[in-house]
Scaffold this motif. Structure first.
Motif, PDB file in Angstrom:
ATOM      1  N   TRP A  14      39.483  36.882  26.678  1.00 44.44           N
ATOM      2  CA  TRP A  14      39.472  36.241  27.993  1.00 44.44           C
ATOM      3  C   TRP A  14      40.569  35.193  28.062  1.00 44.44           C
ATOM      4  CZ3 TRP A  14      34.675  35.334  31.395  1.00 44.44           C
ATOM      5  CH2 TRP A  14      33.906  36.511  31.455  1.00 44.44           C
ATOM      6  N   TYR A  15      41.582  35.460  28.882  1.00 46.35           N
ATOM      7  CA  TYR A  15      42.573  34.426  29.172  1.00 46.35           C
ATOM      8  C   TYR A  15      41.977  33.502  30.235  1.00 46.35           C
ATOM      9  CZ  TYR A  15      43.330  38.644  31.930  1.00 46.35           C
ATOM     10  OH  TYR A  15      43.139  39.781  32.648  1.00 46.35           O
ATOM     11  N   ILE A  57      39.496  35.024  35.222  1.00 45.96           N
ATOM     12  CA  ILE A  57      40.161  34.191  36.226  1.00 45.96           C
ATOM     13  C   ILE A  57      39.137  33.581  37.181  1.00 45.96           C
ATOM     14  CG2 ILE A  57      41.834  34.175  38.118  1.00 45.96           C
ATOM     15  CD1 ILE A  57      43.479  36.182  36.565  1.00 45.96           C
ATOM     16  N   THR A  58      38.041  34.272  37.425  1.00 39.58           N
ATOM     17  CA  THR A  58      36.958  33.669  38.205  1.00 39.58           C
ATOM     18  C   THR A  58      36.494  32.383  37.537  1.00 39.58           C
ATOM     19  OG1 THR A  58      36.219  35.828  39.014  1.00 39.58           O
ATOM     20  CG2 THR A  58      34.624  34.025  39.114  1.00 39.58           C
ATOM     21  N   GLU A  59      36.328  32.436  36.216  1.00 35.21           N
ATOM     22  CA  GLU A  59      35.928  31.239  35.482  1.00 35.21           C
ATOM     23  C   GLU A  59      36.983  30.144  35.602  1.00 35.21           C
ATOM     24  OE1 GLU A  59      34.036  30.109  31.158  1.00 35.21           O
ATOM     25  OE2 GLU A  59      35.655  31.596  31.194  1.00 35.21           O
ATOM     26  N   LEU A  60      38.255  30.520  35.490  1.00 34.91           N
ATOM     27  CA  LEU A  60      39.332  29.540  35.610  1.00 34.91           C
ATOM     28  C   LEU A  60      39.331  28.885  36.982  1.00 34.91           C
ATOM     29  CD1 LEU A  60      41.928  28.163  34.599  1.00 34.91           C
ATOM     30  CD2 LEU A  60      43.190  30.184  35.402  1.00 34.91           C
ATOM     31  N   LEU A 104      49.671  31.168  34.118  1.00 34.24           N
ATOM     32  CA  LEU A 104      48.538  31.630  34.907  1.00 34.24           C
ATOM     33  C   LEU A 104      47.828  30.457  35.581  1.00 34.24           C
ATOM     34  CD1 LEU A 104      46.458  33.806  35.764  1.00 34.24           C
ATOM     35  CD2 LEU A 104      45.272  33.358  33.598  1.00 34.24           C
ATOM     36  N   ALA A 105      47.537  29.415  34.812  1.00 33.38           N
ATOM     37  CA  ALA A 105      46.839  28.258  35.369  1.00 33.38           C
ATOM     38  C   ALA A 105      47.679  27.579  36.446  1.00 33.38           C
ATOM     39  CB  ALA A 105      46.493  27.273  34.260  1.00 33.38           C
ATOM     40  N   ARG A 106      48.976  27.504  36.219  1.00 31.40           N
ATOM     41  CA  ARG A 106      49.851  26.868  37.215  1.00 31.40           C
ATOM     42  C   ARG A 106      49.963  27.713  38.478  1.00 31.40           C
ATOM     43  NH1 ARG A 106      54.050  24.527  32.744  1.00 31.40           N
ATOM     44  NH2 ARG A 106      52.946  22.551  32.415  1.00 31.40           N
ATOM     45  N   VAL A 156      47.264  38.586  44.781  1.00 30.21           N
ATOM     46  CA  VAL A 156      47.898  37.820  43.704  1.00 30.21           C
ATOM     47  C   VAL A 156      47.687  38.589  42.405  1.00 30.21           C
ATOM     48  CG1 VAL A 156      48.071  35.586  42.552  1.00 30.21           C
ATOM     49  CG2 VAL A 156      47.338  35.694  44.962  1.00 30.21           C
ATOM     50  N   VAL A 157      48.780  39.083  41.821  1.00 30.76           N
ATOM     51  CA  VAL A 157      48.704  39.961  40.656  1.00 30.76           C
ATOM     52  C   VAL A 157      48.995  39.171  39.383  1.00 30.76           C
ATOM     53  CG1 VAL A 157      49.559  42.093  39.602  1.00 30.76           C
ATOM     54  CG2 VAL A 157      49.498  41.866  42.103  1.00 30.76           C
ATOM     55  N   THR A 158      48.146  39.356  38.378  1.00 32.63           N
ATOM     56  CA  THR A 158      48.280  38.653  37.103  1.00 32.63           C
ATOM     57  C   THR A 158      48.365  39.654  35.952  1.00 32.63           C
ATOM     58  OG1 THR A 158      45.891  38.494  36.692  1.00 32.63           O
ATOM     59  CG2 THR A 158      46.891  36.751  38.041  1.00 32.63           C
TER      60      THR A 158
END
Length: 259
Positions: A241-242, A26-29, A114-116, A101-103
């Motif tokens: 990796w999502y 998610i850091t990458e995203l 996730l992206a949204r 923020v929990v994923t």
């Protein structure tokens, strides 16, 4: 307008957010969505994109988070994941961080939500929508592509002890896109096992992941000689990796299926 995380928690849009991400993918995203200037902390495993994250302070690992370092960074938001971060740690962070923020993506399609979520909470909706459009197209192409012969695969993530994945994991759902299935190995999400004739009889091939254990071609060659079944090394980041890397992960899956 608010945005809902995986626990049903509502988060308002926060254009001035100070973000600590405890999830490498998610850091990458977040960086790819243009949010790197708002990232004030990351784990030592948050290694992509390398040139960008180098300037972001480290706050420990995904499991051994340094609470006091995060406190000093004064984040307004910490992004966590149910599989990767310990619940007691998240509880301690919630005592002083206003927004946790929990994923928990389980299937490849969960990347869209996730992206949204990230784009909505952190006010990068246009970039998130563009990424979602690209991902949706790539996923549709993979889902509609002809499938090869079904494969029963044992996906190994660790040795000493040997560990694999259950069917209710992101990796297993990725493999299902190309018609590959995971054998049942008990109720744990990441069960341990021992090599036996029964285990080998259940599978057509073994996949050794390059993470979290750093399996190499040497490991693959040795195991293939040991069990007499095909063993291949696979890129763990592409499989697990999502977020941003999931888009490339779909293309990687297609190549894997064609081998």
């Amino acid at each position: 307008m608010t945005f809902t995380d995986v626990l049903g928690q509502q988060h308002a849009a926060a254009p001035e957010a100070r973000i600590v991400s405890l999830v490498p993918s998610i850091t990458e995203l977040l960086c790819d969505l243009g949010l790197a200037p708002q990232l004030v902390g990351r784990t030592g495993f948050c290694i992509h994109p390398a040139d960008t994250v180098r300037a972001i302070p480290k706050v420990g690992g995904t499991k051994d988070v340094n609470i006091e370092k995060i406190r000093k960074l004064a984040p307004t938001h910490v992004v966590v994941n149910i599989d990767e971060n310990e619940k007691p740690t998240v509880g301690k962070l919630a005592e002083f961080v206003p927004n946790i923020v929990v994923t928990h993506p389980i299937t490849p399609r969960d990347n869209i939500a996730l992206a949204r979520l990230m784009g909505g909470v952190f006010c990068a909706q246009q970039n998130a929508d563009e990424w979602c459009d690209a991902f949706t197209r790539e996923l549709a192409e993979l889902e509609s592509a002809p499938k090869g012969p079904p494969q029963r695969v044992l996906y190994c993530i660790w040795q000493d002890p040997w560990m694999t994945i259950s069917r209710d994991t992101y990796i297993a759902h990725m493999l299902a896109l190309i018609g590959w299935t995971i054998p049942e190995m008990g109720e744990a999400r990441y069960p341990s096992f021992r090599w036996s004739e029964d285990v080998v009889a259940q599978i057509d091939q073994v996949l050794l992941s390059t993470e979290p254990y750093r399996f190499t071609e040497q490991h693959a060659d040795a195991l293939e000689r040991q069990i007499g079944k095909p063993v291949q090394l696979v890129d763990g980041e592409m499989m697990s990796w999502y977020g941003s890397r999931a888009l490339r992960g779909l293309r990687y899956l297609r190549r894997l299926a064609d081998q």
